[in-house]
Design a protein around this motif. Structure first.
Motif, PDB file in Angstrom:
ATOM      1  N   GLU A 128      38.980  37.215  45.738  1.00 20.26           N
ATOM      2  CA  GLU A 128      38.293  37.924  46.827  1.00 20.26           C
ATOM      3  C   GLU A 128      38.914  37.663  48.205  1.00 20.26           C
ATOM      4  N   PRO A 129      39.160  36.392  48.597  1.00 18.44           N
ATOM      5  CA  PRO A 129      39.773  36.173  49.917  1.00 18.44           C
ATOM      6  C   PRO A 129      41.175  36.781  50.040  1.00 18.44           C
ATOM      7  N   ILE A 130      41.914  36.777  48.948  1.00 16.49           N
ATOM      8  CA  ILE A 130      43.252  37.393  48.956  1.00 16.49           C
ATOM      9  C   ILE A 130      43.114  38.881  49.237  1.00 16.49           C
ATOM     10  N   LEU A 131      42.210  39.520  48.537  1.00 15.46           N
ATOM     11  CA  LEU A 131      42.025  40.960  48.704  1.00 15.46           C
ATOM     12  C   LEU A 131      41.533  41.307  50.102  1.00 15.46           C
ATOM     13  N   GLU A 132      40.575  40.527  50.593  1.00 16.50           N
ATOM     14  CA  GLU A 132      40.052  40.774  51.945  1.00 16.50           C
ATOM     15  C   GLU A 132      41.150  40.668  52.993  1.00 16.50           C
ATOM     16  N   SER A 133      42.052  39.721  52.821  1.00 15.60           N
ATOM     17  CA  SER A 133      43.122  39.529  53.809  1.00 15.60           C
ATOM     18  C   SER A 133      44.095  40.705  53.846  1.00 15.60           C
ATOM     19  N   HIS A 134      44.121  41.504  52.796  1.00 18.24           N
ATOM     20  CA  HIS A 134      45.012  42.670  52.741  1.00 18.24           C
ATOM     21  C   HIS A 134      44.259  43.998  52.789  1.00 18.24           C
ATOM     22  N   SER A 135      42.955  43.943  53.047  1.00 17.67           N
ATOM     23  CA  SER A 135      42.088  45.136  53.090  1.00 17.67           C
ATOM     24  C   SER A 135      42.053  45.875  51.755  1.00 17.67           C
ATOM     25  N   PHE A 136      42.121  45.112  50.658  1.00 14.27           N
ATOM     26  CA  PHE A 136      41.948  45.659  49.316  1.00 14.27           C
ATOM     27  C   PHE A 136      40.535  45.309  48.876  1.00 14.27           C
ATOM     28  N   TYR A 137      40.103  45.882  47.757  1.00 13.50           N
ATOM     29  CA  TYR A 137      38.831  45.457  47.180  1.00 13.50           C
ATOM     30  C   TYR A 137      38.972  45.296  45.669  1.00 13.50           C
ATOM     31  N   LEU A 138      38.076  44.487  45.126  1.00 11.36           N
ATOM     32  CA  LEU A 138      38.091  44.184  43.699  1.00 11.36           C
ATOM     33  C   LEU A 138      37.321  45.254  42.948  1.00 11.36           C
ATOM     34  N   PHE A 139      37.966  45.850  41.954  1.00 12.08           N
ATOM     35  CA  PHE A 139      37.293  46.808  41.091  1.00 12.08           C
ATOM     36  C   PHE A 139      36.715  46.103  39.868  1.00 12.08           C
ATOM     37  N   ASP A 140      37.505  45.210  39.251  1.00 14.02           N
ATOM     38  CA  ASP A 140      37.026  44.513  38.065  1.00 14.02           C
ATOM     39  C   ASP A 140      37.977  43.378  37.702  1.00 14.02           C
ATOM     40  N   VAL A 141      37.453  42.424  36.936  1.00 18.08           N
ATOM     41  CA  VAL A 141      38.243  41.346  36.341  1.00 18.08           C
ATOM     42  C   VAL A 141      37.824  41.238  34.888  1.00 18.08           C
ATOM     43  N   GLU A 142      38.801  41.120  33.999  1.00 19.19           N
ATOM     44  CA  GLU A 142      38.475  40.879  32.598  1.00 19.19           C
ATOM     45  C   GLU A 142      39.436  39.851  32.019  1.00 19.19           C
ATOM     46  N   PHE A 143      38.908  39.037  31.125  1.00 20.26           N
ATOM     47  CA  PHE A 143      39.709  38.046  30.398  1.00 20.26           C
ATOM     48  C   PHE A 143      39.446  38.311  28.929  1.00 20.26           C
ATOM     49  N   VAL A 144      40.472  38.816  28.232  1.00 23.27           N
ATOM     50  CA  VAL A 144      40.287  39.260  26.858  1.00 23.27           C
ATOM     51  C   VAL A 144      41.390  38.742  25.947  1.00 23.27           C
ATOM     52  N   LYS A 145      41.057  38.653  24.675  1.00 20.06           N
ATOM     53  CA  LYS A 145      42.049  38.310  23.664  1.00 20.06           C
ATOM     54  C   LYS A 145      42.358  39.582  22.889  1.00 20.06           C
ATOM     55  N   GLU A 146      43.633  39.915  22.849  1.00 18.08           N
ATOM     56  CA  GLU A 146      44.090  41.077  22.089  1.00 18.08           C
ATOM     57  C   GLU A 146      45.169  40.594  21.136  1.00 18.08           C
ATOM     58  N   ASN A 147      44.931  40.793  19.852  1.00 15.56           N
ATOM     59  CA  ASN A 147      45.768  40.221  18.808  1.00 15.56           C
ATOM     60  C   ASN A 147      45.797  38.708  18.998  1.00 15.56           C
ATOM     61  N   LYS A 148      46.951  38.135  19.241  1.00 18.64           N
ATOM     62  CA  LYS A 148      47.025  36.680  19.388  1.00 18.64           C
ATOM     63  C   LYS A 148      47.200  36.243  20.841  1.00 18.64           C
ATOM     64  N   SER A 149      47.166  37.188  21.766  1.00 19.20           N
ATOM     65  CA  SER A 149      47.427  36.871  23.171  1.00 19.20           C
ATOM     66  C   SER A 149      46.188  37.066  24.040  1.00 19.20           C
ATOM     67  N   TYR A 150      46.099  36.251  25.091  1.00 18.36           N
ATOM     68  CA  TYR A 150      45.035  36.393  26.092  1.00 18.36           C
ATOM     69  C   TYR A 150      45.593  37.127  27.306  1.00 18.36           C
ATOM     70  N   TYR A 151      44.737  37.956  27.902  1.00 19.77           N
ATOM     71  CA  TYR A 151      45.113  38.716  29.092  1.00 19.77           C
ATOM     72  C   TYR A 151      44.054  38.527  30.170  1.00 19.77           C
ATOM     73  N   LEU A 152      44.515  38.181  31.350  1.00 24.41           N
ATOM     74  CA  LEU A 152      43.664  38.140  32.533  1.00 24.41           C
ATOM     75  C   LEU A 152      44.037  39.374  33.340  1.00 24.41           C
ATOM     76  N   ARG A 153      43.112  40.325  33.406  1.00 23.63           N
ATOM     77  CA  ARG A 153      43.391  41.586  34.104  1.00 23.63           C
ATOM     78  C   ARG A 153      42.533  41.674  35.359  1.00 23.63           C
ATOM     79  N   VAL A 154      43.199  41.925  36.459  1.00 23.71           N
ATOM     80  CA  VAL A 154      42.540  42.053  37.748  1.00 23.71           C
ATOM     81  C   VAL A 154      42.837  43.464  38.254  1.00 23.71           C
ATOM     82  N   TYR A 155      41.785  44.259  38.432  1.00 24.03           N
ATOM     83  CA  TYR A 155      41.932  45.634  38.894  1.00 24.03           C
ATOM     84  C   TYR A 155      41.538  45.684  40.367  1.00 24.03           C
ATOM     85  N   ILE A 156      42.459  46.173  41.194  1.00 21.49           N
ATOM     86  CA  ILE A 156      42.247  46.205  42.636  1.00 21.49           C
ATOM     87  C   ILE A 156      42.418  47.637  43.147  1.00 21.49           C
TER      88      ILE A 156
END
Length: 156
Positions: free
Chosen positions: A13-41
């Motif tokens: 959030e502070p990173i986004l605010e400093s650049h006038s972006f906003y957070l749409f969503d965050v997800e942490f998921v396991k797909e097959n054998k890998s984990y993904y941290l997805r940040v949508y801005i």
């Protein structure tokens, strides 16, 4: 996993605010054998690849600087835009989409169809009004209780 999402939200959030972006969503998921941290801005006018790289680099630094790693699994960090056909997940996003071209999927048929696309004209507690791009430019009232999902759409 929700703890990971909450921690990442607090960090980004502070990173986004400093650049006038906003957070749409965050997800942490396991797909097959890998984990993904997805940040949508997002930002007015849309996000660029350079914006995603900037946030990814700054977020990675913040995560690495924590005394204890909030994500013990190996994972891939992906920072991206929610996309041109992003979901409209709540009342606020639906109202912000007035005058935009959208797609709605319905729980059951309305006038013989379970999905419609058109320009969103209005939103109220009971229904939404869509201007359908048919020969008549029909205005369709869709009861809110029939709407399963809605998203922005690309008009062809």
């Amino acid at each position: 996993m929700s703890n990971v999402v909450e921690t990442v939200k607090e960090l980004v959030e502070p990173i986004l605010e400093s650049h006038s972006f906003y957070l749409f969503d965050v997800e942490f998921v396991k797909e097959n054998k890998s984990y993904y941290l997805r940040v949508y801005i997002d930002k007015p006018g849309g996000i660029t690849i350079d914006d995603c790289v900037l946030v990814s680099d700054e977020l990675s630094e913040k995560i690495d600087a924590l005394p204890e790693d909030p994500i013990p699994e190996a994972y891939f960090l992906e920072v991206s835009s929610p996309g041109a056909e992003r979901p409209l997940r709540n009342e606020k996003e639906l109202k912000e989409a007035i005058n935009e071209y959208i797609h709605v999927s319905l729980f059951k048929k309305l006038n013989g169809e379970k999905a419609y696309e058109g320009t969103l004209l209005s939103v109220n507690d009971d229904d939404i009004k869509l201007q359908i791009n048919d020969a008549k430019q029909t205005v369709l009232e869709v009861p809110r209780e029939l709407i399963a999902k809605s998203r922005l759409a690309i008009k062809f």
